[in-house]
Design an enzyme around this catalytic site. Structure first.
Site, PDB file in Angstrom:
ATOM      1  N   THR A   1       4.648   3.153   2.773  1.00 34.21           N
ATOM      2  CA  THR A   1       5.274   3.665   4.004  1.00 34.21           C
ATOM      3  C   THR A   1       5.466   2.638   5.062  1.00 34.21           C
ATOM      4  O   THR A   1       4.898   2.687   6.138  1.00 34.21           O
ATOM      5  CB  THR A   1       4.581   4.840   4.660  1.00 34.21           C
ATOM      6  OG1 THR A   1       4.354   5.810   3.688  1.00 34.21           O
ATOM      7  CG2 THR A   1       5.452   5.474   5.762  1.00 34.21           C
TER       8      THR A   1
ATOM      9  N   THR B   1       5.395   6.027  13.436  1.00 31.43           N
ATOM     10  CA  THR B   1       4.728   7.298  13.133  1.00 31.43           C
ATOM     11  C   THR B   1       3.318   7.218  13.729  1.00 31.43           C
ATOM     12  O   THR B   1       3.134   7.540  14.882  1.00 31.43           O
ATOM     13  CB  THR B   1       4.693   7.572  11.616  1.00 31.43           C
ATOM     14  OG1 THR B   1       4.154   6.445  10.941  1.00 31.43           O
ATOM     15  CG2 THR B   1       6.093   7.861  11.088  1.00 31.43           C
TER      16      THR B   1
ATOM     17  N   LYS C   1       7.973  -0.754  10.866  1.00 29.47           N
ATOM     18  CA  LYS C   1       6.954   0.241  11.206  1.00 29.47           C
ATOM     19  C   LYS C   1       6.018   0.384  10.032  1.00 29.47           C
ATOM     20  O   LYS C   1       6.389   0.085   8.892  1.00 29.47           O
ATOM     21  CB  LYS C   1       7.571   1.586  11.579  1.00 29.47           C
ATOM     22  CG  LYS C   1       8.293   2.311  10.467  1.00 29.47           C
ATOM     23  CD  LYS C   1       7.464   3.100   9.481  1.00 29.47           C
ATOM     24  CE  LYS C   1       6.522   4.087  10.114  1.00 29.47           C
ATOM     25  NZ  LYS C   1       5.844   4.858   8.988  1.00 29.47           N
TER      26      LYS C   1
ATOM     27  N   GLU D   1      -4.311   2.023  10.492  1.00 24.33           N
ATOM     28  CA  GLU D   1      -4.946   3.189  11.100  1.00 24.33           C
ATOM     29  C   GLU D   1      -6.456   3.009  11.193  1.00 24.33           C
ATOM     30  O   GLU D   1      -7.147   2.836  10.198  1.00 24.33           O
ATOM     31  CB  GLU D   1      -4.627   4.437  10.279  1.00 24.33           C
ATOM     32  CG  GLU D   1      -3.181   4.849  10.440  1.00 24.33           C
ATOM     33  CD  GLU D   1      -2.793   5.994   9.521  1.00 24.33           C
ATOM     34  OE1 GLU D   1      -3.628   6.434   8.716  1.00 24.33           O
ATOM     35  OE2 GLU D   1      -1.644   6.433   9.625  1.00 24.33           O
TER      36      GLU D   1
ATOM     37  N   ASN E   1      -6.654  10.563   8.957  1.00 24.17           N
ATOM     38  CA  ASN E   1      -5.989  11.024   7.746  1.00 24.17           C
ATOM     39  C   ASN E   1      -6.496  12.354   7.230  1.00 24.17           C
ATOM     40  O   ASN E   1      -5.903  12.927   6.313  1.00 24.17           O
ATOM     41  CB  ASN E   1      -6.072   9.950   6.661  1.00 24.17           C
ATOM     42  CG  ASN E   1      -5.084   8.856   6.944  1.00 24.17           C
ATOM     43  OD1 ASN E   1      -3.881   9.075   6.861  1.00 24.17           O
ATOM     44  ND2 ASN E   1      -5.579   7.697   7.331  1.00 24.17           N
TER      45      ASN E   1
END
Lengths: 396, 396
Positions: free
Chosen positions: B187, B150, B176, B268, B391
């Site tokens: 996630t 993602t 992932k 991230e 985000n």
């Protein structure tokens, strides 16, 4: 800040000044002094690691004859060992010398960087001058509140004037805090004074109740600090008995609530105040636990930063809070618009809700997790790049 | 990524392709298929709110005859009610039709945005073509891993080849995840396959142990997702019995550990990988609790972003973790340099430590909270303005 609201309780004087702790040369030392002994109560951080002033303060309240409080900003006097304890006591001893009272009748707080010895000589040298400049004016209150600030962008003051029977009583609160804010008192300091007559025991109950419904229901970054302290001091100068007065307890709670909201509004880098209502939990503690998980989620916070009514992040944060609930009983509204009902997303005008989030005074999120009686209103802030900048550049 | 490491277990084929879920047109559909029935175990998110694939998966493992896994990215199929469940099942039914097995012998995962119905027709239409392109090559493994991504910036693959007696067994993992990462599976998706012979029961034990020491000891943002799933699939094609083999359990644990570290490294916006060691707690759970509090502190993370060896933020985060310890027993080192010993800060070369934080491969923080046997190694990432940007702009 509308300082015309400020009603200074009788017998209290305030001052703020410069001791030279901060490199910026900003005000960093304040005193609050009563002309007579005051009942005093305190609430302190629950962090295991505490600053020296917390250790000193815990040993001095509740008490019946407190005369003043001295607070410095710029250095938290935390992680400073035995020397730090002696420095904190020296601050109280110096102010007590000016007032003409026992050292034990003065309280102390420090806020700022952690792990550096206090420049105590500068502070002790500055106390007499700051004390000398004390006054009962709104301007003096403002100066005192400003001298408590660290990364705050505005001084935080709230007040109430109420009637008890035929008498008038005033409640005035000063606070600081803009980060390291989390339930159970995180780098925030508060001093609430009143001229009501109160026993230390009643002051203690009133303060704990007020803090539980205000400062303990806010979070900026979930980081419970080592220095958090709120004092309630009642000097009785009004001559009006506050024992058993629901109005007085409410006034203290309202002052604490206003100050708590100011802290969240001043959260470092924040662009949105988030008012989160959790309802339908088994009990209030359950609602608080869920609210904290949602409020402390970086993904929820950044969604609000982006004006994104992202129910998925909110509902999933509730889901990992550790409080059991039935996922199919969960409903959510953002800005008054239902976005998720009984476990299922519902169609809504995302553009309109996003615009409301962007334009409003605050973002209102209402989460229902079941049919239980537990509910809470919790305040937090969003997470912005500016928060990161502030906290990665503000070094030890 | 060094794909020369990749040793593909016998009997396993992989493929990745484009179903058209992502607006970008990037790969968003993968399959992993065994040429024979495989023992299968799974570990799932502990969030109360789960995606439809988690509900389906929980009902299908542990099992003894799984033939394949189908995973889409771009849409998590979460908050999608009964239709979402049917969509998840339809994905497995379509792949099962291609393989020629029962629907119940295919597993499914979805990752991506929450609360939107899956574009299931696109996915079902794409499955046959992706299945057709399956291969046992490293390139196919890479394509499959890439199709799971993602916000990941690189595909995550790890492998081991080990000897058990005279036989050779291979273990290959694909994963992932780059955010919404927290202990208890957030996630992140992982598929670990091997050609060892294993019972479903042993696969279950090996997987749970491996996950507990890898994926459950990382955090990016403390947000436990609704979709997290790791599967271990053993098809026995090597003919080598893995029951009771400590080497096989270690290989699975190592593959999971490598993948977990890749996820944190790909966090991230992250600029630093933080390797946090907590020791001296009463037990391992206590060490984990303290590690989570430190790792999830926005103030600790932003200090690391700023290359600031800010022991105050680290020690104070430990102090509010809720695990009792004696503050005077706390010691801390950053990048191997002692900065805090037995409750007191010590003088150190801040410039040198800051330079080491800036220049190294990872930031090593070692926190000792007492003399107990509880210890853990926990990985997390720093918090940057780029995380906030990603985000707050990645909307529903």
């Amino acid at each position: 800040m509308n300082f015309s609201l400020c009603s200074v309780p009788a017998g209290w004087k305030f001052a703020g000044g410069v001791a030279g702790i901060k490199e910026s040369g900003s005000a960093d030392l304040m005193v609050a002094v009563s002309d007579r002994p005051a009942s005093a109560a305190g609430v302190f951080t629950r962090n295991l690691v505490v600053g020296a002033p917390v250790t000193v303060g815990r040993g001095r309240v509740p008490a019946g004859a407190v005369r003043g409080v001295v607070i410095n900003s710029g250095n938290a006097n935390t992680g400073t060992g035995a020397k730090g304890l002696e420095d904190a006591r020296a601050m109280t001893r110096t102010l007590a010398g000016e007032i003409g009272c026992d050292e034990g009748d003065v309280l102390v707080c420090s806020t700022g960087i952690i792990g550096h010895m206090l420049p105590v000589e500068k502070i002790l040298a500055a106390i007499p001058g700051v004390y000398e400049s004390r006054a009962e004016t709104p301007a003096a209150v403002r100066d005192a509140a400003a001298a408590m600030m660290t990364t705050d962008t505005f001084p935080k003051v709230a007040s109430r004037e109420i009637k008890i029977g035929d008498g008038t009583v005033r409640v005035l609160g000063l606070a600081k805090g803009a980060a390291m804010i989390a339930p159970d008192m995180a780098t925030m300091l508060g001093v609430v004074v009143t001229d009501a007559v109160l026993s230390p025991e009643t002051a203690d109950v009133i303060l704990k109740t007020a803090v539980d419904d205000s400062f303990n229901l806010i979070s900026v970054d979930g980081h419970t600090s080592t220095s958090d302290t709120v004092f309630l001091l009642a000097n009785g100068a009004s001559g009006v008995d506050g024992e058993g007065s629901a109005a007085l307890a409410s006034a203290v709670a309202e002052v604490c609530g206003e100050l708590a909201e100011m802290i969240v509004r001043d959260a470092e880098g924040a662009e949105h105040l988030i008012e989160l209502h959790v309802a339908g939990a088994a009990d209030r503690d359950g609602a608080v636990t869920i609210a904290k998980a949602v409020a402390n989620s970086a993904l929820v916070k950044t969604a609000v930063t982006g004006n994104d009514p992202n129910w998925g992040r909110i509902v999933s944060a509730a889901g990992y809070a550790g409080m059991p609930f039935e996922p199919t009983a969960v409903s959510l509204s953002v800005e008054g618009v239902s976005v998720y009902e009984r476990g299922t997303p519902v169609g809504f005008d995302e553009e309109a809700v996003s615009a409301a989030m962007r334009d409003g005074d605050r973002v209102r999120i209402e989460l229902t997790v079941g049919d239980g009686p537990g509910r809470v209103r919790f305040l937090t802030s969003d997470l912005t790049a500016e928060y990161v900048r502030l906290n990665s550049e503000y070094t030890t």
